[in-house]
Design a protein around this motif. Structure first.
Motif, short mmCIF file in Angstrom:
data_model
loop_
_atom_site.label_atom_id
_atom_site.label_comp_id
_atom_site.label_asym_id
_atom_site.label_seq_id
_atom_site.Cartn_x
_atom_site.Cartn_y
_atom_site.Cartn_z
N GLU A 15 1.01 -1.06 0.25
CA GLU A 15 0.03 -0.23 -0.26
C GLU A 15 0.71 1.28 -0.05
O GLU A 15 0.61 2.23 -0.60
CB GLU A 15 -0.91 0.03 1.53
CG GLU A 15 -2.11 -1.06 1.08
CD GLU A 15 -3.05 -1.19 2.18
OE1 GLU A 15 -4.04 -1.29 2.15
OE2 GLU A 15 -2.44 -0.27 3.01
N ALA A 16 1.67 1.05 1.04
CA ALA A 16 2.38 1.98 0.41
C ALA A 16 3.25 2.54 -0.39
O ALA A 16 3.41 3.57 -0.79
CB ALA A 16 4.23 1.94 1.80
N LEU A 17 3.68 1.39 -1.17
CA LEU A 17 4.56 1.64 -2.52
C LEU A 17 3.48 2.15 -3.37
O LEU A 17 3.73 3.12 -4.19
CB LEU A 17 5.21 0.52 -3.05
CG LEU A 17 6.29 -0.11 -2.36
CD1 LEU A 17 6.85 -1.30 -2.18
CD2 LEU A 17 7.49 0.85 -2.24
N GLN A 18 3.01 1.46 -3.15
CA GLN A 18 1.59 1.82 -4.38
C GLN A 18 1.19 3.24 -4.30
O GLN A 18 1.04 4.15 -4.84
CB GLN A 18 0.40 1.28 -4.80
CG GLN A 18 -0.94 1.61 -5.33
CD GLN A 18 -0.50 1.76 -7.09
OE1 GLN A 18 0.45 0.50 -7.19
NE2 GLN A 18 -1.26 2.44 -7.86
N GLY A 19 0.60 3.97 -3.17
CA GLY A 19 0.82 5.34 -2.94
C GLY A 19 1.94 6.56 -3.23
O GLY A 19 1.29 7.16 -3.98
N ALA A 20 2.72 5.84 -2.76
CA ALA A 20 4.30 6.84 -3.28
C ALA A 20 4.09 7.29 -5.11
O ALA A 20 4.98 7.52 -4.86
CB ALA A 20 5.79 6.26 -3.13
N LEU A 21 3.77 4.95 -5.48
CA LEU A 21 4.33 5.85 -7.36
C LEU A 21 3.07 6.33 -7.71
O LEU A 21 3.90 7.48 -8.30
CB LEU A 21 3.85 4.05 -7.78
CG LEU A 21 3.53 3.72 -9.15
CD1 LEU A 21 5.47 4.43 -9.73
CD2 LEU A 21 3.25 3.07 -9.58
N VAL A 22 1.55 6.64 -6.95
CA VAL A 22 0.15 7.81 -7.42
C VAL A 22 1.35 9.12 -7.56
O VAL A 22 0.72 9.64 -7.71
CB VAL A 22 -0.16 7.19 -6.67
CG1 VAL A 22 -1.77 8.50 -7.52
CG2 VAL A 22 -1.13 5.61 -7.80
#
Lengths: 156, 156, 156, 156, 156, 156, 156, 156, 156, 156, 156, 156
Positions: free
Chosen positions: L18-25
């Motif tokens: 979740e952290a990585l996907q949020g950071a990506l966006v």
């Protein structure tokens, strides 16, 4: 004889030096295994894997130098001799001779997987004792896991 | 299984492949020994020898890649695995732990001397069988003898 | 006093060291002669020859370093001092003062021709004694003959 | 025959051309002496001095080119031939054969010292006649004095 | 309006600013003349001269930037506009149209000669007033005299 | 008309010039065939082979230049014109139109194999006559055999 | 203890060494002041000034190294320690904390102005004693005056 | 078998593919002719023309790759084989053997002139059918006309 | 006046900003001390230590910039002025004048040791408050400990 | 005298050569005007505009070279002399002396606007006559319009 | 508020700005789609496609910057925000999650095909209105069609 | 279908992915927003901000690639498609059209501030679950906070 004065207390130093020496042996072996397959791979995907393996070799050589010099900086002489590597590596045996491209990818998935498991244990065992060494091991683990993903992705 | 068709007759191939495999093992070990001393050397000449050893490492890595790929090009799978290096190298044992700068230079004089003697025999045994491989071994010998001179010069 | 242990037997060493010392003197002189003409050439083709001569200087400097260090590697101290060059060079006298472009080209054809003749004799005299040194002399000869062709081509 | 029209009056030209020709001979000899010792030095400090000497060679080659082309630009043909260098250089004789590292440093202190003394005289003799040439000689002197300091510092 | 505070006294500033403004106009024109001939030269030596002229253009552009910014640094606004260059340059008129290679070289000998004569006067007039500006003009003169020699040498 | 004076005797020159002219034609054709397939290959391995073929083109272009200039240096005018290449090449006909990736690899294995066989004969025929030319042909053969191995490895 | 033999007479050496030591202290302080403002500047022109200040830092570091090594070359040990800089610099106090962009430009105009005034005095005091050192100080002054102009120009 | 879907209608494609195939053959031949003369030119202008021809070779190789890949991108397999080049090129026959420098320039004027005439026709025939291909041909024509001017200029 | 809004709570900010300001002062002083010894070292190991010290200077300059800009990013104005460095540094006094090579190495062992001890305390005090700043301090500590090992190794 | 054979018919040539000569004069003047303002701009935005103007200078110099050489390639001698530029440029007069930053931006908006209007007319007048020249003018116009936007954007 | 004065008439501007805005949205989306697949592709051809996609990303980013800045240069503010891209792109939906290598190639064939069709319409609609913008769109189309060919070739 | 074997336990993986996907966006959107303003900014500070924004774009692109590939390495397919970015980004809406320079700086202060707040939460939520991913997020946060400071500093 000569002693580099360690910035760590003795107990901490013991834990950290074991982690670094273990990492050194694994990483030197990883560079030798990747070169071995670089030379012996055959099959339609030869060129792609041949080139990819040299990127693993570059990573492994750079990381092994980093952990060996980190051990020296803590006052512990590192050991990266062939016999120490042959006996202490966490990577399983690599068969001699030509290796099919699919098998080559599988062998790298296994080799990287074995090293990563041990690296994560070392990350766990060094955080208290020496966050500086731990940070180095974390950075190496990130890079190995990136290589691992790529071989897994093409092993699908 | 897979065979690269060799441009050489069988007898010639046997002589040449022994020479190349022997050179490979010696050169990989030379790179590991030079790195080992690069990390463990101590004494007033530390920095100079530390840097000089990385030049030997670069040479040995480049040459080992050349002879391994030459073996593959002749249809013979090369073997550069840690255990093969540990058992087959012509370089004597390197002691573990810190090493005084003077001893480090002496160790490199010996290691290079041992490899050069074997390389000159390989130059002699391959000229008839395959002048292409011999030319490669001649070029490597020239480079090793240059490194050998430098360590001897500073061992005076 | 100090001796680099030669990998060659005494008789072989004598033949090879004479060839290398002779080559050294010729090549240092070639670099000085080419610079002399580089500075003194005049005439409509000044710029082209001025630039071309610096390529000869670069070649001659590189090759002289190679043969001198090869001599050292065989345990023979090389001699590239001005007086040794002045007395031992195989290149004929270069006149002082400005030199017409056509004469400059002719002088380089002669100078390179003289050195090449001696280099080919050295290739012949070293093959038995030391194929490693011979290989170095062969490579230098190829390069000098390329420069020789170019000056001959523009002297037509 | 050909004459580059000098921007200087005859008397000025005489003083300046003597200074430039003297500098040329000294600088070419400096490059040859430094290379000679580069090849022949032995002893524990071999590598450091071997590398340091190539920096002197680079400086001396660059500066000799500058002064020779400055002479040409003033209409005076420069003379950098081996025999002119051998007879005209201000640097004392360099002995043949291997040279101990300590002696090598001492030899360079002496060689640079001799050239610097003469360069400072040339700076003095050219200021009136041609400030452009003087400025070139000043820049070269600064560089030679920097090299001189370094060899003196390690000769302490 | 705005004034950069000059480090020079008024009388000194007047002498120096005249020298710099004069040099600026000459150097901008030199760059335009060299480009003009670069485009219009014809004859067997076309390529060599075409390339050589771009080296003059590079020098002239760099030097004109240096003297203009030196004037600004002394608080004097420089003037390098086309009309100022057209009216103030010390270089004689360049004819329009194709120009034979021999004539092109002659034109450059003349153009460089005219600029050099004026630069040497500027070197003479600025030494007392501002040795910093004089040093810049000396360096430019040395470079222009080198270009001048080369065109003279090929005009022989 | 014009003749570059050959350093070889007439009989030697004949043998060597035939070898060089034959090598030139083969190598120019190899560069054209590899480019032809570089443009026309299709199939899942398109990108890998497309890139690999440009490495062959680079090698073939460099080597053809080397052998042509070697011929000139021996006084023999080289012939690399399209018609000479079309009629004299040792490589079999390449079909027009799109070519499947697997067939493309097979075609390169054959083309390189044909050239290597002829190059080894040339190595054999030139050693006596001119070791300098032979050394050049040996180096080219080593490189072609490396390319050959790679295409064979991915044709397994 | 150790002495580098100075090429200057004692009286000359005294004048020159004072000039160089003074320049060293000013230049080291200039590099620290410029970095201080580089970190603390705020306001709409932040980015432009932040970048410009690093160019001053680069200049000041390079020049301080040059004058310190020039002192060593004359046999005088240079002193660039923090306390010597803090007590000996000619630059006025820099206030702590954030600094508005307009004030930052003004501070640099003042700091450069103070150093330039002292550098011009040093140029005056060294010409007789050592034209080599003077030439170095002249070059540094030219560069500082260029930076000074730019800050004045944007302070208008 | 395989077809790249062309973005063009059939009639347009026919016109464009003929133009591209014709350009490919001309450009490959131009690269071979320029190399042929590069190796065989003799005379006082040898060096200048030798270098200039390699610039033509670089241009011709780059442009031939561009037009061949443009044909592929339109779904038309390009043909750059030696026999197709030998039979289809618009450049007249090049004689074998050494070629005088003046004749070499003339030969290049003719060769470039022949290709340019055909390229301009191709520019005319493709504008309607495919402005993308036309734009590529326009850019190539501009470059060839620049080379043509240079050879004409030195043929004056 | 101006405030960069800190991403940290006040108490955290206080701890972190003290650590960063302390690190800044130590690192600026380390760069000045290393330069001071770089200029003043004498003895047989002069050149090796002279070069090694510039690597420390590069590290210290880079790290001081990083920590100063990190402070600014947290809204705290950094202070790297000479007087702040002179009074706040954790490195002991460096004596003026020439320094023997052995003493120079000892001085660097002490200076680095003092900074490292304080850096490790800062690593400890910042982890809770700001892991981002801690990570920066960890990376700097790793680099300083590597330099420390090297000076200790050659002090053996 | 010398004529480069034009690939264009006479009427077409006349239209194209007028366009190219006009573009040449405009672009040379643009480079001189941009340099003039580069040296004379003052005000808070000095540094940003000073740097931006050198990018215009680079563009203008590159484009002027391109159009001049295009004219030569068409057989028409270009004219870029100072007097021709002064009399023929489409850019209005630039006042002498210091220029405020806001005025500098406005002056560049005007200068670029004037050149662009004329370039668009030249694009219109050359398309029929020579699409190759038109394509060059289109590319230059695109680049000038990009510079124009930037100066307009900061003139808002 | 602010308006960049457009060089185009209103009707022309409308046609051109629609084309540019449409191209911008397509190209930004192409860069995002190619990155998406670059991260999610799996299968034996993973590495080759992973690398190839980054070349598409580089192209798409460069081209999107070019068309956006072209719009600005014409006085029309470009819109490349995520929501505008999501709603306006001509590329169909890309599924989330891992994607097989064969499907990845197919997806890129489709995505590039969709963009190319729209780009060709834009080439058609802008030629009358603004040949400068059209020329930019033509160049982008050529590059996209080259990428399209490569994906089609490996999709065979 | 395909699964990369994650080195993390399921619960840990959920938090980290979740952290990585949020950071990506967030990071992809940051790159698009910064480009949008890069194209649309107007006002006197145009050039400085235009350039500064491209540095943010470079950072954001590099970091988005790092976090996406980190997700893949953990066995979680990343999602960086335009629609996902448009709906999931933590950055507020960016208005269309021209934007004044002061507003542009303010918009970037806000955008970076929003992303940093979320990144610090991600640093907090991943430390237990995966120190390797946390270390990556820490490094990105440090870089974003540096950009944030700079925009705040010039927004003062």
């Amino acid at each position: 004889m000569y002693v580099v004065k360690s910035p760590l207390a003795d107990a901490d130093l013991k834990a950290v030096s074991e982690a670094l020496q273990g990492a050194l042996v694994d990483l030197v072996d990883l560079s030798l295994v990747a070169k071995q397959i670089h030379w012996n791979v055959v099959g339609p995907r030869f060129r792609s894997i041949h080139l990819q393996l040299d990127e693993v070799v570059d990573s492994a050589r750079t990381h092994s130098d980093t952990v060996a010099e980190r051990a020296s900086a803590l006052g512990v002489p590192p050991d990266g001799r062939a016999s120490s590597v042959a006996s202490g590596s966490g990577i399983g045996a690599t068969p001699a001779g030509w290796i099919k491209d699919t098998d080559a990818v599988g062998a790298m998935v296994d080799a990287l997987g074995a090293v990563i498991t041990r690296m994560r244990e070392r990350v766990g065992s060094t955080g208290e004792a020496d966050p500086v060494s731990q940070d180095i091991l974390i950075g190496i683990t990130a890079d190995l896991e990136k290589h691992h993903w790529m071989f897994q992705a093409e092993h699908a």
